[in-house]
Scaffold this active site. Structure first.
Site, PDB file in Angstrom:
ATOM      1  N   LYS A   6       0.832  -1.209   0.000  1.00 34.85           N
ATOM      2  CA  LYS A   6       0.000   0.000   0.000  1.00 34.85           C
ATOM      3  C   LYS A   6       0.867   1.260   0.000  1.00 34.85           C
ATOM      4  O   LYS A   6       0.527   2.245  -0.648  1.00 34.85           O
ATOM      5  CB  LYS A   6      -0.945   0.017   1.209  1.00 34.85           C
ATOM      6  N   LYS A  37      -6.890 -11.498  -9.088  1.00 36.59           N
ATOM      7  CA  LYS A  37      -8.059 -11.584  -8.228  1.00 36.59           C
ATOM      8  C   LYS A  37      -9.156 -10.651  -8.763  1.00 36.59           C
ATOM      9  O   LYS A  37      -8.859  -9.551  -9.227  1.00 36.59           O
ATOM     10  CB  LYS A  37      -7.609 -11.141  -6.830  1.00 36.59           C
ATOM     11  N   LYS A  60     -12.848  -4.626  -7.861  1.00 41.55           N
ATOM     12  CA  LYS A  60     -13.573  -3.541  -8.536  1.00 41.55           C
ATOM     13  C   LYS A  60     -12.615  -2.530  -9.149  1.00 41.55           C
ATOM     14  O   LYS A  60     -13.003  -1.749 -10.001  1.00 41.55           O
ATOM     15  CB  LYS A  60     -14.556  -2.868  -7.593  1.00 41.55           C
TER      16      LYS A  60
END
Ligand code: TRP
Length: 333
Positions: free
Chosen positions: A115, A197, A200
């Site tokens: 991240k 994976k 969205k």
């Protein structure tokens, strides 16, 4: 005497637009788990603050996630479905646990590294101590079991380490939680790039089926799903990742075995198969969407359930927090 049920804890961040992957990989299983365990399912809105949020959209998404929990079949009477930020014990315990967590441990967290690399403009301390807040979530409720996906395994490990360290100093304060590995279940991959994976944030909007996609959209996305140059419906993730992902989805939704599905589609082409998968998924989502739309108009019903559940969660959480405060020696008057 009735045997006491084990306590199970899980939650999702409040910002995700849920995909079919979130549903088959987590939410649908949560419904089954709620038959067997005493379950707490949180809307993890404090965790969402580690990334900058638009306040209005954030508020709306968090409410919507709560409604999706209920619409998916989690009863707000049988389970504790609540908002993390409404129970202040989470933030308080997280602070205390911060003081029992080493930077060396946090430095090893792969999700933080990923991240931080992705959001270089906002590598904040909350992102860094994210796993400590998660540990507080779990430990406050003395959870025995935590169903998590592969991406959260390391966070559960550090939670166990923090709990064991604390117990080592102060005696048995926390239950050490075990990961719950789902028997069935599902890692659902993208329809457009089956090596990745389903998410969205997929660049290709056809890759992810959203939980609130209408029937035509669902059917269209499955029709466009990437397969391979053969024509055989056979489960083989190595050489046929696209078709295998579709078999997996079909199997999760219908509860049928992979062999059974292979047999049904023997001699039929991919076109028929993709249409069939689209149909069962659309049928599965229809009642959930209907209930969701009803709930969104029953504002008072939802708000009352939220208030009730916040209180129940708060009661359980504060019991643990009081014990912790006492153990570490914070002043009582
Ligand atoms: N970090 C989890 C996720 O992104 C969400 C979460 C927060 C969670 N606290 C938790 C999951 C406690 C299980 C238990 O998926």
């Amino acid at each position: 005497m009735e045997k006491e049920k084990k306590i199970l804890y899980s939650g999702m961040q409040a910002t995700n637009t849920l995909t079919l992957g979130n549903y088959l990989g987590a939410l649908k299983n949560w419904v089954h788990l709620s038959e067997e365990y005493d379950c707490y399912y949180g809307v993890m809105d404090l965790h969402s603050l580690t990334v900058r949020q638009d306040p209005a959209a954030f508020r709306k998404n968090a409410k919507s996630l709560y409604a999706l929990y209920v619409a998916a079949g989690l009863s707000p009477e049988e389970n504790i479905l609540y908002f993390q930020s409404h129970v202040s014990a989470h933030a308080e315990l997280a602070w205390i646990l911060n003081c029992f967590t080493y930077m060396g441990e946090l430095n090893r967290m792969t999700q933080f590294k990923d991240k931080a690399a992705k959001h270089t403009d906002n590598v904040n301390a909350g992102l860094y101590t994210y796993p400590v807040l998660m540990a507080a979530d779990i430990l406050l409720y003395q959870a025995d079991l935590v169903p998590v996906g592969a991406d959260q395994k390391q966070h559960l490990e550090i939670c166990r380490d923090i709990a064991a360290r604390f117990n080592g100093i102060y005696g048995d304060v926390f239950t050490i939680p075990e990961p719950y590995i789902a028997k069935t279940g599902a890692k659902i991959q993208s329809l457009s790039d089956p090596e990745k994976k389903m998410s969205k944030s997929d660049e290709n909007p056809n890759g992810a089926v959203l939980l609130l996609d209408d029937r035509d959209t669902v059917l269209r996305k499955f029709k466009r799903a990437v397969t391979d140059s053969e024509s055989e419906v056979r489960f083989d993730p190595e050489t046929k990742p696209g078709v295998s992902n579709l078999i997996n989805i079909y199997s999760c939704v219908t509860g049928r075995s992979k062999e059974d599905i292979e047999k049904e589609f023997e001699g039929k082409g991919y076109g028929d198969f993709k249409a069939a998968v689209g149909e069962v998924v659309a049928d599965e989502l229809a009642p959930l969407q209907k209930r969701y739309n009803e709930l969104m108009t029953e504002k008072t019903y939802l708000e009352e359930r939220i208030r009730e559940n916040d209180q129940k969660a708060s009661y359980a959480a504060n019991k643990t927090l009081r014990k912790v405060r006492k153990k570490v020696g914070l002043t009582e008057v």
